[in-house]
Design a protein around this motif. Sequence first.
Motif, PDB file in Angstrom:
ATOM      1  N   ASN A   5       0.793  -1.292   0.144  1.00 19.21           N
ATOM      2  CA  ASN A   5       0.114   0.246  -0.421  1.00 19.21           C
ATOM      3  C   ASN A   5       1.007   1.194  -0.241  1.00 19.21           C
ATOM      4  OD1 ASN A   5      -2.982  -1.307   0.072  1.00 19.21           O
ATOM      5  ND2 ASN A   5      -2.057  -2.426   2.112  1.00 19.21           N
ATOM      6  N   ILE A   8       5.386   3.714   1.516  1.00 17.86           N
ATOM      7  CA  ILE A   8       5.059   3.801   3.388  1.00 17.86           C
ATOM      8  C   ILE A   8       4.671   2.717   3.616  1.00 17.86           C
ATOM      9  CG2 ILE A   8       2.499   4.292   3.990  1.00 17.86           C
ATOM     10  CD1 ILE A   8       5.398   6.722   5.223  1.00 17.86           C
ATOM     11  N   GLY A 153      -4.692   8.912  -6.233  1.00 21.13           N
ATOM     12  CA  GLY A 153      -5.302   8.636  -5.376  1.00 21.13           C
ATOM     13  C   GLY A 153      -5.085   6.681  -5.156  1.00 21.13           C
ATOM     14  N   ARG A 155      -3.186   4.029  -4.084  1.00 22.47           N
ATOM     15  CA  ARG A 155      -2.203   2.992  -3.027  1.00 22.47           C
ATOM     16  C   ARG A 155      -0.759   2.052  -3.432  1.00 22.47           C
ATOM     17  NH1 ARG A 155       0.234   6.159  -0.964  1.00 22.47           N
ATOM     18  NH2 ARG A 155       0.575   5.376   0.562  1.00 22.47           N
ATOM     19  N   GLU A 180      -5.561  -5.322  -3.097  1.00 22.95           N
ATOM     20  CA  GLU A 180      -6.513  -5.027  -4.110  1.00 22.95           C
ATOM     21  C   GLU A 180      -6.050  -5.160  -5.643  1.00 22.95           C
ATOM     22  OE1 GLU A 180      -9.223  -1.781  -3.760  1.00 22.95           O
ATOM     23  OE2 GLU A 180     -10.086  -2.804  -1.605  1.00 22.95           O
TER      24      GLU A 180
ATOM     25  N   ASN B   5      -7.184  -2.126   5.397  1.00 30.68           N
ATOM     26  CA  ASN B   5      -6.761  -2.494   4.581  1.00 30.68           C
ATOM     27  C   ASN B   5      -7.318  -3.621   5.590  1.00 30.68           C
ATOM     28  OD1 ASN B   5      -5.727  -1.671   2.163  1.00 30.68           O
ATOM     29  ND2 ASN B   5      -4.352  -0.749   4.072  1.00 30.68           N
ATOM     30  N   LEU B 154     -12.914  -7.541  -2.256  1.00 25.96           N
ATOM     31  CA  LEU B 154     -12.116  -6.085  -1.408  1.00 25.96           C
ATOM     32  C   LEU B 154     -10.972  -5.953  -0.111  1.00 25.96           C
ATOM     33  CD1 LEU B 154     -15.759  -4.014  -1.851  1.00 25.96           C
ATOM     34  CD2 LEU B 154     -13.395  -3.533  -3.195  1.00 25.96           C
ATOM     35  N   ARG B 155     -10.436  -5.345   0.325  1.00 23.57           N
ATOM     36  CA  ARG B 155     -10.008  -5.480   1.230  1.00 23.57           C
ATOM     37  C   ARG B 155      -9.954  -3.829   2.119  1.00 23.57           C
ATOM     38  NH1 ARG B 155      -8.175  -8.703   2.649  1.00 23.57           N
ATOM     39  NH2 ARG B 155      -7.491  -7.870   4.646  1.00 23.57           N
ATOM     40  N   LEU B 156     -11.659  -3.956   2.258  1.00 28.56           N
ATOM     41  CA  LEU B 156     -11.947  -2.888   2.965  1.00 28.56           C
ATOM     42  C   LEU B 156     -12.350  -3.154   4.501  1.00 28.56           C
ATOM     43  CD1 LEU B 156     -14.310  -0.955  -0.058  1.00 28.56           C
ATOM     44  CD2 LEU B 156     -12.276   0.144   1.504  1.00 28.56           C
ATOM     45  N   THR B 176       0.032   3.001   6.425  1.00 28.41           N
ATOM     46  CA  THR B 176      -0.575   2.519   4.908  1.00 28.41           C
ATOM     47  C   THR B 176      -1.456   4.170   3.950  1.00 28.41           C
ATOM     48  OG1 THR B 176      -2.137   1.254   5.917  1.00 28.41           O
ATOM     49  CG2 THR B 176      -0.766   0.240   4.876  1.00 28.41           C
ATOM     50  N   ARG B 177      -1.090   5.381   4.697  1.00 27.23           N
ATOM     51  CA  ARG B 177      -2.080   5.914   4.965  1.00 27.23           C
ATOM     52  C   ARG B 177      -3.409   6.262   4.898  1.00 27.23           C
ATOM     53  NH1 ARG B 177       2.374   8.545   5.731  1.00 27.23           N
ATOM     54  NH2 ARG B 177       3.938   9.268   4.791  1.00 27.23           N
ATOM     55  N   GLU B 180      -7.476   3.557  -1.114  1.00 26.92           N
ATOM     56  CA  GLU B 180      -7.685   4.036  -2.501  1.00 26.92           C
ATOM     57  C   GLU B 180      -9.343   4.506  -1.704  1.00 26.92           C
ATOM     58  OE1 GLU B 180      -6.908   1.332  -4.854  1.00 26.92           O
ATOM     59  OE2 GLU B 180      -4.756   1.141  -4.753  1.00 26.92           O
ATOM     60  N   GLU B 181      -9.556   4.839  -2.514  1.00 29.42           N
ATOM     61  CA  GLU B 181     -11.241   6.247  -2.532  1.00 29.42           C
ATOM     62  C   GLU B 181     -12.046   5.105  -3.254  1.00 29.42           C
ATOM     63  OE1 GLU B 181     -11.162   9.928  -2.704  1.00 29.42           O
ATOM     64  OE2 GLU B 181     -13.269  10.423  -3.407  1.00 29.42           O
ATOM     65  N   LEU B 182     -11.706   4.268  -4.971  1.00 25.31           N
ATOM     66  CA  LEU B 182     -12.913   3.719  -5.700  1.00 25.31           C
ATOM     67  C   LEU B 182     -13.573   2.718  -4.659  1.00 25.31           C
ATOM     68  CD1 LEU B 182     -13.242   3.606  -8.527  1.00 25.31           C
ATOM     69  CD2 LEU B 182     -12.028   2.354  -9.300  1.00 25.31           C
ATOM     70  N   SER B 183     -12.568   1.505  -4.833  1.00 23.45           N
ATOM     71  CA  SER B 183     -13.751   0.639  -4.094  1.00 23.45           C
ATOM     72  C   SER B 183     -14.309   1.425  -2.534  1.00 23.45           C
ATOM     73  CB  SER B 183     -12.825  -0.470  -3.569  1.00 23.45           C
ATOM     74  OG  SER B 183     -11.982  -0.407  -2.366  1.00 23.45           O
TER      75      SER B 183
END
Lengths: 305, 305
Positions: A5, A8, A153, A155, A180, B5, B154-156, B176-177, B180-183
Amino acid sequence: MQITNGCIEALNLALRAVAQPGDTIAVESPTFYGLLQVLESLGLRALEIPTSPQTGISIDALELAIQTYDNIKAVVVVPHLQNPLGSIMPDAHKQRLVQLCETSAITLIEDDTYSELVSETKRGDAPLRAMKSWDTTGNVIYCASLHKILAPGLRLGWMTAGRWQARVEMLKFSQTRSNEELSQRAAADYIASPAYDRHLRRLRSTLLVQRQQTAEAIASHFPAGTRLTVPDGGLSLWVELPQQLSSKQVFDAALQEQILVSPGLMFSNSLRFDPFLRISCGWPVDKEVEHALRRLGQIVRSLLP
Amino acid sequence: MQITNGCIEALNLALRAVAQPGDTIAVESPTFYGLLQVLESLGLRALEIPTSPQTGISIDALELAIQTYDNIKAVVVVPHLQNPLGSIMPDAHKQRLVQLCETSAITLIEDDTYSELVSETKRGDAPLRAMKSWDTTGNVIYCASLHKILAPGLRLGWMTAGRWQARVEMLKFSQTRSNEELSQRAAADYIASPAYDRHLRRLRSTLLVQRQQTAEAIASHFPAGTRLTVPDGGLSLWVELPQQLSSKQVFDAALQEQILVSPGLMFSNSLRFDPFLRISCGWPVDKEVEHALRRLGQIVRSLLP
């Protein structure tokens, strides 16, 4: 190779693989504040090694540090467009550093986030050589990402960890499992297409213009005694304020007008870089940015004794 | 709330927020092997607390452990469909556990990955109550994810960390900051639509059929003395082999025929659960799965003295 990711996470995994809480990690000084935060969060100590805006980390100083301290486990180095200095290490330095780390049994962690942003002129015909390319024993952990060169956007970072590869893979699995797949596939398709090289060339020339415009605006609006060298690539300028002025004061005053700069203090655990500012040139110098740089110059002027 | 994640990163962050290397973390026994790996990778010690297939972690045993050991920093509990047992804690137990942890100054880390997979019958009319819902002081860190219920790709995950929220957010940024926004957007749209509830109801009834079919196949093909209770939901069955047979031997023999089961050994740092197997029922019992279960029964039979 291990996908991560962003760079970092790669740095986190590299440091967790080679060091335990309480260990010392040598870093460039000044260095990216995010690295100092990672070290603190992992219970590691930062040992700051003088770093030159022209040639990067001082290998002589690192050698002395290695002789002086016996618990340095790794050194983290950004060979291309060091953050915040913008320095690019000569190949002879890279090679010497790889050898020094190998003979001293210290892991060399190479953060190569910015190499694709080195200007066309500086790149020349031969591709930039990563320090990893001189590594014959697996002592270099190479980390990079697409974050700064393709899409903020995403990672998507990656690393290849030499003799620590198995441990890094275990830590990655234990920390966040695999990344992902969707964004990896999209990025892989794009990178394989000719559009990627076109994108990089356009990005480099855009950034070249932005660096020059930003530097010119600073030259026009900041008081005499302000110093900066435009680096051979990248997204930011490292500006020395006149008369040892505190960048913390400039930062506070600028923030009140919603102008964001990075004060030099953030790039060290010491106060050494208080008279410096890192100014981003990631945006075109339009009227708004021009106005902000003019206001910044006025703020600096107003704080002079 | 902090997006992570997957639940595994949430657990990493929760543990890093509340404990230092060398500290002790109480866990259910048997417990998810992934948790044992996370503890080891962070330098934490696991203290295993007896856990019932009916009511989950033994609160009496935990209370005794707290009186005996003085460096337990947290307890990690899966209240709904404990992995591997499938137990569901009664609300009175959840509430008592929240109170015990609060009065003992031990953080309660709630891993609620599976609650949406509890069967329709067991759910009844009232929604399942998270332990976090009894938390009045911020002592419970709640972690969950979409991995098991929406899409494994998905890693959500997400977490809400009570009084450790600020520290968790710092550690997440440093590790990891942001995700990502998309998923996140795609998942949010889907969850807000009526399709999500339909998906969950269908998933629960599919899994109900698969658990029953898998249990029936085991009953037909495994030798007498094999024991299992079908849990009120979830993706797997916890099977006790006859005559204290070693699941390690079964695992090795099955793997040679490309049949994958999880030997009980993996769910503890002790040998206590060697006579158990966790068998997945995440797939329809088609001819291939039926064949594999029959072969597995033959392997078990062949290993009996």
